[in-house]
Design an enzyme around this catalytic site. Sequence first.
Site, short mmCIF file in Angstrom:
data_model
loop_
_atom_site.label_atom_id
_atom_site.label_comp_id
_atom_site.label_asym_id
_atom_site.label_seq_id
_atom_site.Cartn_x
_atom_site.Cartn_y
_atom_site.Cartn_z
N SER A 138 0.68 -1.36 0.30
CA SER A 138 -0.24 -0.28 -0.25
C SER A 138 0.79 1.18 0.41
O SER A 138 1.87 1.32 0.70
CB SER A 138 -0.97 0.40 1.29
OG SER A 138 -1.55 1.72 1.12
N TYR A 151 -1.29 0.39 10.20
CA TYR A 151 -1.97 -0.83 8.94
C TYR A 151 -0.33 0.06 8.52
O TYR A 151 0.25 -1.09 7.46
CB TYR A 151 -2.84 0.15 8.68
CG TYR A 151 -2.72 -0.46 6.99
CD1 TYR A 151 -3.56 -1.81 6.90
CD2 TYR A 151 -3.00 0.45 5.90
CE1 TYR A 151 -3.77 -2.19 5.66
CE2 TYR A 151 -3.16 0.39 4.78
CZ TYR A 151 -3.31 -1.14 4.25
OH TYR A 151 -4.04 -1.64 2.88
N1 LIG Z 1 -9.04 -0.76 -0.50
C1 LIG Z 1 -7.78 0.10 -0.45
O1 LIG Z 1 -8.53 1.41 -0.43
C2 LIG Z 1 -6.93 -0.24 -0.56
C3 LIG Z 1 -5.37 0.91 -0.58
C4 LIG Z 1 -3.93 0.10 -0.82
C5 LIG Z 1 -4.11 -1.65 -0.58
N2 LIG Z 1 -4.96 -2.54 -0.13
C6 LIG Z 1 -4.55 -3.42 -0.22
O2 LIG Z 1 -5.53 -4.38 -0.58
C7 LIG Z 1 -5.57 -5.65 -0.19
C8 LIG Z 1 -7.04 -6.34 -0.94
O3 LIG Z 1 -7.99 -5.52 0.04
P1 LIG Z 1 -9.11 -4.62 -0.35
O4 LIG Z 1 -9.04 -3.51 -0.88
O5 LIG Z 1 -9.65 -5.77 -1.65
O6 LIG Z 1 -10.02 -5.62 0.06
P2 LIG Z 1 -11.24 -6.64 1.00
O7 LIG Z 1 -12.42 -6.29 0.20
O8 LIG Z 1 -11.78 -5.99 2.56
O9 LIG Z 1 -10.54 -7.93 1.02
C9 LIG Z 1 -9.88 -7.74 2.14
C10 LIG Z 1 -9.72 -9.52 2.47
O10 LIG Z 1 -8.54 -9.75 3.21
C11 LIG Z 1 -9.54 -11.03 4.16
N3 LIG Z 1 -8.77 -11.37 5.31
C12 LIG Z 1 -8.70 -10.95 5.83
N4 LIG Z 1 -8.15 -11.08 7.40
C13 LIG Z 1 -7.54 -12.39 7.06
C14 LIG Z 1 -7.17 -13.80 7.45
N5 LIG Z 1 -6.87 -13.81 9.00
N6 LIG Z 1 -7.23 -14.50 6.94
C15 LIG Z 1 -7.46 -15.09 5.49
N7 LIG Z 1 -8.16 -13.47 4.71
C16 LIG Z 1 -7.97 -12.67 5.41
C17 LIG Z 1 -10.62 -10.50 4.29
O11 LIG Z 1 -11.19 -11.98 4.19
P3 LIG Z 1 -12.80 -12.01 4.30
O12 LIG Z 1 -13.61 -11.35 3.67
O13 LIG Z 1 -13.42 -13.17 5.01
O14 LIG Z 1 -13.04 -10.74 5.69
C18 LIG Z 1 -11.24 -9.54 2.63
O15 LIG Z 1 -11.28 -11.36 1.25
C19 LIG Z 1 -5.24 -6.08 0.89
O16 LIG Z 1 -3.86 -6.18 1.51
C20 LIG Z 1 -5.00 -4.59 1.23
O17 LIG Z 1 -4.22 -3.96 2.37
C21 LIG Z 1 -6.43 -2.09 -0.03
#
Ligand SMILES: NC(=O)c1ccc[n+]([C@@H]2O[C@H](COP(=O)([O-])OP(=O)(O)OC[C@H]3O[C@@H](n4cnc5c(N)ncnc54)[C@H](OP(=O)(O)O)[C@@H]3O)[C@@H](O)[C@H]2O)c1
Length: 245
Positions: A138, A151
């Site tokens: 990120s 984070y």
């Molecule tokens: N959204 C943003 O603005 C943003 C920006 C920069 C980076 N990111 C990164 O992008 C990646 C994807 O995030 P997203 O935005 O697509 O969010 P998201 O849709 O909320 O996805 C997060 C995922 O992580 C899974 N997860 C959380 N804890 C876990 C655990 N203990 N074991 C297994 N799975 C787990 C969740 O599973 P459950 O569905 O079972 O909870 C969910 O599928 C992440 O690494 C996030 O940090 C996001």
Amino acid sequence: MERILIVGATSAIAEATARRFAQQGAKLYLLARNRERMEGLARDLRIRGASQVSFAVFDANDFDSHQALLQRAIDDMGGLDLVLIAHGTLGDQKACEKSFPLTLRELNTNAISVISLLTHLANDLEAQRHGTIAVISSVAGDRGRQSNYVYGTAKGAVSIFLQGLRNRLHKKGVHVLTIKPGFVDTPMTAAFRKGPLWASADRIAEGIVRSVQRKRDEVYLPGWWAAIMMVIRNIPERIFRTLSL
Ligand SMILES: NC(=O)c1ccc[n+]([C@@H]2O[C@H](COP(=O)([O-])OP(=O)(O)OC[C@H]3O[C@@H](n4cnc5c(N)ncnc54)[C@H](OP(=O)(O)O)[C@@H]3O)[C@@H](O)[C@H]2O)c1
């Protein structure tokens, strides 16, 4: 035909990326926490053209399960060409400030679990002398800010770990890609007010697929975040410490 493992496969960004891989006819193996959602996703990916979709339930914080799960995925696909690691949580910064156990949980989910997976995967890909490791870090890992430094610490650790892995594995023919998205409209950020800097999960997915194909090292997605973060990284600490970021 590409054999692709997706960890945290039910994340919005991972799902959008998996749909693009499915359209290319890839063999997919999904790891995620929620079996029901994974079953639905697997059905969708088969319809979109994936040549094979298998999955297993995975909890990132059950470190002891990682090696066996990864081996099962590699055996199921008959090898591994690409792994995308996408799971994560945007913890409650204020709550973490009051609780070390909560801080530790966030660091485990966002950094230590990724480092555990990468330790096993790096050895597998190093031995076969090809493949791509792509990890979603990120922009938050580029500089500590009061609003999300727990984070940010985890993502910063992942970015540095990946730099080291890239340096180690480049000469072994293994590509290591660090993905640094900015603000993405997904369930993780559902509570945030959205503005012009926000991107859709599908836009990030398009950038991930392109960056894998072009064998990029580190990418900001969308690309304008490279300029924003260059400015942020270069603000002198004496000034930065006074800002409410
Ligand atoms: N959204 C943003 O603005 C943003 C920006 C920069 C980076 N990111 C990164 O992008 C990646 C994807 O995030 P997203 O935005 O697509 O969010 P998201 O849709 O909320 O996805 C997060 C995922 O992580 C899974 N997860 C959380 N804890 C876990 C655990 N203990 N074991 C297994 N799975 C787990 C969740 O599973 P459950 O569905 O079972 O909870 C969910 O599928 C992440 O690494 C996030 O940090 C996001």
